[in-house]
Design a protein around this motif. Structure first.
Motif, PDB file in Angstrom:
ATOM      1  N   HIS A 412      -7.234   4.926  17.864  1.00  0.00           N
ATOM      2  CA  HIS A 412      -8.698   4.918  17.776  1.00  0.00           C
ATOM      3  C   HIS A 412      -9.328   4.707  19.156  1.00  0.00           C
ATOM      4  O   HIS A 412     -10.329   5.351  19.510  1.00  0.00           O
ATOM      5  CB  HIS A 412      -9.163   3.809  16.835  1.00  0.00           C
ATOM      6  CG  HIS A 412      -8.787   4.032  15.401  1.00  0.00           C
ATOM      7  ND1 HIS A 412      -8.843   5.261  14.787  1.00  0.00           N
ATOM      8  CD2 HIS A 412      -8.358   3.156  14.450  1.00  0.00           C
ATOM      9  CE1 HIS A 412      -8.466   5.145  13.525  1.00  0.00           C
ATOM     10  NE2 HIS A 412      -8.160   3.875  13.295  1.00  0.00           N
ATOM     11  N   VAL A 413      -8.746   3.781  19.936  1.00  0.00           N
ATOM     12  CA  VAL A 413      -9.256   3.570  21.291  1.00  0.00           C
ATOM     13  C   VAL A 413      -9.124   4.848  22.102  1.00  0.00           C
ATOM     14  O   VAL A 413     -10.045   5.252  22.827  1.00  0.00           O
ATOM     15  CB  VAL A 413      -8.501   2.411  21.981  1.00  0.00           C
ATOM     16  CG1 VAL A 413      -8.911   2.310  23.462  1.00  0.00           C
ATOM     17  CG2 VAL A 413      -8.772   1.089  21.282  1.00  0.00           C
ATOM     18  N   GLY A 414      -7.979   5.517  21.966  1.00  0.00           N
ATOM     19  CA  GLY A 414      -7.773   6.764  22.697  1.00  0.00           C
ATOM     20  C   GLY A 414      -8.770   7.839  22.310  1.00  0.00           C
ATOM     21  O   GLY A 414      -9.307   8.545  23.168  1.00  0.00           O
ATOM     22  N   ALA A 415      -9.046   7.942  21.002  1.00  0.00           N
ATOM     23  CA  ALA A 415      -9.993   8.966  20.534  1.00  0.00           C
ATOM     24  C   ALA A 415     -11.396   8.703  21.084  1.00  0.00           C
ATOM     25  O   ALA A 415     -12.083   9.641  21.536  1.00  0.00           O
ATOM     26  CB  ALA A 415     -10.013   8.982  19.003  1.00  0.00           C
ATOM     27  N   LEU A 416     -11.824   7.472  21.052  1.00  0.00           N
ATOM     28  CA  LEU A 416     -13.168   7.158  21.542  1.00  0.00           C
ATOM     29  C   LEU A 416     -13.262   7.277  23.067  1.00  0.00           C
ATOM     30  O   LEU A 416     -14.286   7.720  23.602  1.00  0.00           O
ATOM     31  CB  LEU A 416     -13.575   5.751  21.100  1.00  0.00           C
ATOM     32  CG  LEU A 416     -13.856   5.603  19.597  1.00  0.00           C
ATOM     33  CD1 LEU A 416     -14.099   4.150  19.233  1.00  0.00           C
ATOM     34  CD2 LEU A 416     -15.057   6.458  19.180  1.00  0.00           C
ATOM     35  N   SER A 417     -12.195   6.883  23.779  1.00  0.00           N
ATOM     36  CA  SER A 417     -12.238   7.010  25.243  1.00  0.00           C
ATOM     37  C   SER A 417     -12.277   8.475  25.660  1.00  0.00           C
ATOM     38  O   SER A 417     -12.963   8.841  26.622  1.00  0.00           O
ATOM     39  CB  SER A 417     -11.040   6.307  25.882  1.00  0.00           C
ATOM     40  OG  SER A 417      -9.822   6.979  25.591  1.00  0.00           O
ATOM     41  N   GLY A 426      -8.316   4.684  27.496  1.00  0.00           N
ATOM     42  CA  GLY A 426      -7.207   4.913  26.572  1.00  0.00           C
ATOM     43  C   GLY A 426      -5.865   4.695  27.246  1.00  0.00           C
ATOM     44  O   GLY A 426      -4.930   4.166  26.633  1.00  0.00           O
ATOM     45  N   ASP A 427      -5.755   5.094  28.525  1.00  0.00           N
ATOM     46  CA  ASP A 427      -4.488   4.921  29.247  1.00  0.00           C
ATOM     47  C   ASP A 427      -4.122   3.453  29.356  1.00  0.00           C
ATOM     48  O   ASP A 427      -2.933   3.083  29.336  1.00  0.00           O
ATOM     49  CB  ASP A 427      -4.608   5.523  30.646  1.00  0.00           C
ATOM     50  CG  ASP A 427      -4.701   7.044  30.630  1.00  0.00           C
ATOM     51  OD1 ASP A 427      -4.379   7.630  29.571  1.00  0.00           O
ATOM     52  OD2 ASP A 427      -5.128   7.624  31.651  1.00  0.00           O
ATOM     53  N   ALA A 428      -5.133   2.563  29.505  1.00  0.00           N
ATOM     54  CA  ALA A 428      -4.868   1.133  29.626  1.00  0.00           C
ATOM     55  C   ALA A 428      -4.212   0.586  28.363  1.00  0.00           C
ATOM     56  O   ALA A 428      -3.402  -0.352  28.434  1.00  0.00           O
ATOM     57  CB  ALA A 428      -6.143   0.374  29.933  1.00  0.00           C
TER      58      ALA A 428
END
Length: 434
Positions: A412-417, A426-428
């Motif tokens: 979810h973080v990756g999708a929003l970033s 997202g990479d973090a």
């Protein structure tokens, strides 16, 4: 003596009501240039500027800006027994009431291994302003200091204008109240310069900057608080005091008259407003005011306040219209003197404090009710609160996730970033799972 504003039979929009509510002709913005200059002087010249400003505005040059500890102790010992007893009772009541304003720490588990802790952290150091113009306000010492102490503030600096009648020091009753509360850092300085000194510090005085400044004052103090807002937090830009009384035909005219006068004696710009759906009450109040004003100690000040544009008797069709008028006005003090106050209170939203019933006058709140009397004025109650422990508290969120909990939301973080075109966000997260 008081003008009458008749709103019966009129359906006004909020904007139209804002245009007709009684207000003092006082503009905080009008003093900006003068205040900026005074604060700049203090930042540049420190103690020398504060002494010059005291001589200019307070007509006395203090021998010592910081009040010696021995003088504080002596002032406490010299308090009249009746005054000391009243202060001690006020301190106890305000302290007990204010304790209810400190939230407990809470933990929310949003998922297994994912916790958000909410805590309320006090600021470390505050500056408290106590006026010293037309009256002496040891009660303001109580209201400011107790709220800060209950919040957990560790360092308190109190300022009040130097008094020519007391050798350039702070009024001894204010010093006695400060000492009674354990405050030992007190400065004889007032006005815009004092606010600037608290905000930026004064190195040659040993005065360290504060994080929050609270307390009422005149136009220059209010303007100075606006000028330093952002450098420090403030409670509000407190201006002249005001009272609005909602009363119906069951209200006693003599009570209403007494309460309108009680706030008018503060200042020529104080606002006293009666809102009623009972023309007979309005007439009785108007008829009784001249004799009551003539009998009061500060009659000239009261006459000026009641006769000013900020005071009025407002006639309305019903209590529903009265409540709407009050909410648009946003009074510092709101009194409810009606047959069924509990039915009206749910319709009242915007007020610094609400005083209910025949035996709860505003003057009780000024001293011994247990509530705080440092309240928003000039309509600020429509969006601001009075002074309390929360004024000195900062809500903080402490976030703690374990590896499994982070894994559950990594996609979810990756999708929003990616959607926000901030791929490093997202990479973090993904770096934790390589």
């Amino acid at each position: 003596m008081m003008r009458t504003l008749d709103l019966r039979g009129r359906s006004l929009t909020t904007a139209e009501l804002l245009a007709v509510v009684p207000r003092a002709a006082s503009d905080v913005g009008s003093a900006v240039d003068a205040v900026d200059a005074l604060i700049a002087e203090v930042r540049q010249r420190g103690t020398a500027a504060l002494l010059d400003q005291a001589e200019r505005f307070d007509r006395v040059r203090p021998t010592s800006i910081r009040v010696p500890a021995a003088q504080l102790r002596a002032a406490e010992e010299a308090l009249e027994p009746a005054v000391r007893a009243a202060l001690e009772e006020a301190i106890d009541r305000v302290r007990r009431t204010t304790a209810a304003q400190v939230p407990d720490e809470r933990v929310t588990e949003v998922a297994p291994g994912a916790r958000i802790r909410q805590r309320w952290q006090p600021v470390d150091r505050v500056g408290l302003y106590v006026p010293g113009g037309k009256a002496v306000y040891p009660s303001s010492v109580v209201m400011n200091v107790v709220a800060a102490q209950v919040a957990g503030v560790r360092s308190i600096a109190l300022v009040s204008p130097p008094q020519a009648a007391h050798g350039g020091s702070v009024h001894p009753t204010i010093l006695g109240a400060a000492s009674l509360l354990g405050v030992d850092e007190v400065y004889a300085m007032g006005g815009a310069g004092a606010v600037g000194a608290l905000a930026y510090g004064v190195a040659d005085l040993g005065l360290e900057p504060v994080q929050v400044i609270t307390g009422p004052g005149n136009l220059y103090v209010a303007t100075a608080k606006r000028a330093v807002k952002g450098v420090v937090g403030i409670d509000s830009e407190a201006g002249p005091t005001e009272i609005l009384v909602i009363a119906d035909r069951t209200a006693r005219a003599d009570y209403v008259v007494a309460d309108l006068i009680s706030q008018a004696e503060h200042d020529e710009l104080a606002g006293s407003v009666l809102v009623t759906d009972a023309p007979e009450l309005a007439a009785a109040v108007a008829a009784a005011l001249p004799a009551a004003v003539a009998a009061t100690r500060h009659r000239e000040r009261v006459e000026a306040a009641l006769g000013g544009p900020q005071s009025a008797i407002v006639l309305v069709d019903d209590l529903e219209q009265a409540a709407r008028f009050s909410d648009v006005y946003g009074p510092e003090h709101l009194e409810v003197q009606v047959a069924d106050p509990q039915a009206l209170i749910p319709r009242l939203s915007s007020a610094g404090a609400i005083f209910v019933g025949d035996h709860t006058p505003v003057s009780l709140g000024d001293y011994l009710a247990g509530s705080n009397h440092v309240l928003p004025t000039g309509g600020q109650a429509r969006f601001a609160a009075g002074l309390g422990a929360y004024t000195f508290l900062r809500p903080q969120q402490i976030i703690e996730y374990d590896r499994d909990a982070l894994a559950q939301v990594a996609a979810h973080v990756g999708a929003l970033s990616d959607a926000e075109q901030l791929p490093a966000h997202g990479d973090a997260v993904r770096a934790r799972f390589l």
